[in-house]
Design a protein around this motif. Sequence first.
Motif, PDB file in Angstrom:
ATOM      1  N   GLU A  18     -46.749 -59.428 -34.499  1.00  0.00           N
ATOM      2  CA  GLU A  18     -46.971 -58.644 -35.711  1.00  0.00           C
ATOM      3  C   GLU A  18     -48.471 -58.475 -35.980  1.00  0.00           C
ATOM      4  OE1 GLU A  18     -44.907 -60.398 -38.976  1.00  0.00           O
ATOM      5  OE2 GLU A  18     -43.039 -60.630 -37.851  1.00  0.00           O
ATOM      6  N   SER A  37     -41.573 -51.769 -31.939  1.00  0.00           N
ATOM      7  CA  SER A  37     -40.643 -52.869 -32.176  1.00  0.00           C
ATOM      8  C   SER A  37     -39.635 -52.510 -33.261  1.00  0.00           C
ATOM      9  CB  SER A  37     -41.412 -54.124 -32.588  1.00  0.00           C
ATOM     10  OG  SER A  37     -40.522 -55.144 -32.979  1.00  0.00           O
ATOM     11  N   GLN A  38     -38.385 -52.890 -33.021  1.00  0.00           N
ATOM     12  CA  GLN A  38     -37.327 -52.648 -33.989  1.00  0.00           C
ATOM     13  C   GLN A  38     -37.157 -53.849 -34.935  1.00  0.00           C
ATOM     14  OE1 GLN A  38     -35.509 -49.546 -33.919  1.00  0.00           O
ATOM     15  NE2 GLN A  38     -37.225 -49.079 -32.567  1.00  0.00           N
ATOM     16  N   LYS A  39     -38.091 -54.809 -34.880  1.00  0.00           N
ATOM     17  CA  LYS A  39     -37.964 -56.031 -35.683  1.00  0.00           C
ATOM     18  C   LYS A  39     -38.389 -55.845 -37.135  1.00  0.00           C
ATOM     19  CE  LYS A  39     -38.661 -59.115 -31.734  1.00  0.00           C
ATOM     20  NZ  LYS A  39     -39.512 -60.180 -31.138  1.00  0.00           N
ATOM     21  N   GLY A  40     -39.105 -54.779 -37.426  1.00  0.00           N
ATOM     22  CA  GLY A  40     -39.570 -54.583 -38.789  1.00  0.00           C
ATOM     23  C   GLY A  40     -40.291 -53.268 -38.932  1.00  0.00           C
ATOM     24  N   VAL A  72     -36.088 -47.965 -36.396  1.00  0.00           N
ATOM     25  CA  VAL A  72     -37.020 -48.680 -37.252  1.00  0.00           C
ATOM     26  C   VAL A  72     -37.741 -47.705 -38.185  1.00  0.00           C
ATOM     27  CG1 VAL A  72     -39.013 -48.510 -35.686  1.00  0.00           C
ATOM     28  CG2 VAL A  72     -38.820 -50.468 -37.214  1.00  0.00           C
TER      29      VAL A  72
END
Length: 258
Positions: A141, A177-180, A242
């Motif tokens: 991040e 990234s699809q994390k956030g 995302v």
Amino acid sequence: MKKLNIKIAIAVLALLTTGSLVAQDYSVEIGNASSTTIIIKEVNRVSVEAYDGNGIEISNSNGNSQPERAAGLKPLSARGEDNTGIGLNVQKDGNSVTIFQAARRVKGKYTIKVPKNVKVQIQHTGNWEGGKIEVHGIAGEIEVSGRFNAVHLENVTGPALVNTLHGNVTAIFTELSQKGPTSLVSVYNTVDVTLPTSTKANVVIKTPFGEAYSDLDMEFPKTDGMRKVSSTVEGTLNGGGVELEVKASHGNAYLRKK
């Protein structure tokens, strides 16, 4: 002739030795990279670069920041102690490493090499001397907050939260990234984003006093034929995914394919 060769060899060795001393400025050991956060505060002209090592390596292109006349003297600053010898104060607390610029005036550019999976937070609230903020190759991040700083992200994945007042923002993603969510904002300048064509994202582009441009195949919601007067463009890439916000309040926004 033999004496000349010896002198040349000695000179080359001296140059190599000097170069290695300049490059080896300050290092910090860390544990698990993915659980480590690097916090960089008020550091002028800084580049954070991913490398294959396990720790943090900090160097300055100008070498030792202290003048020759200060040899043997300890730097004094209202900002705090220079505990590195290159104008920085570095503190490690658990899984966080904070790097703060103790010296008010530092020549050269700082390069901070870190493992690619660390989290990076960069803050610069000072004046125009802050210069460009660069982040290369980070897969963790990223958070960047600046005022007069241009921000350049390259070969990153995000999630990335970037906000700068007067500088432009350039971001080149190897993937998103699809994390956030990712948000890239410049108030008085442009935002230029490059994405792989396979990116899945819900895109919002805001340009209150500028224009938006893209060569990506963006899908837009169906309307009833009524045209909406707005400076916000909303659409999806590859069916959505995302959240991606791009905002250039007083400049143009560019969304381009890699």
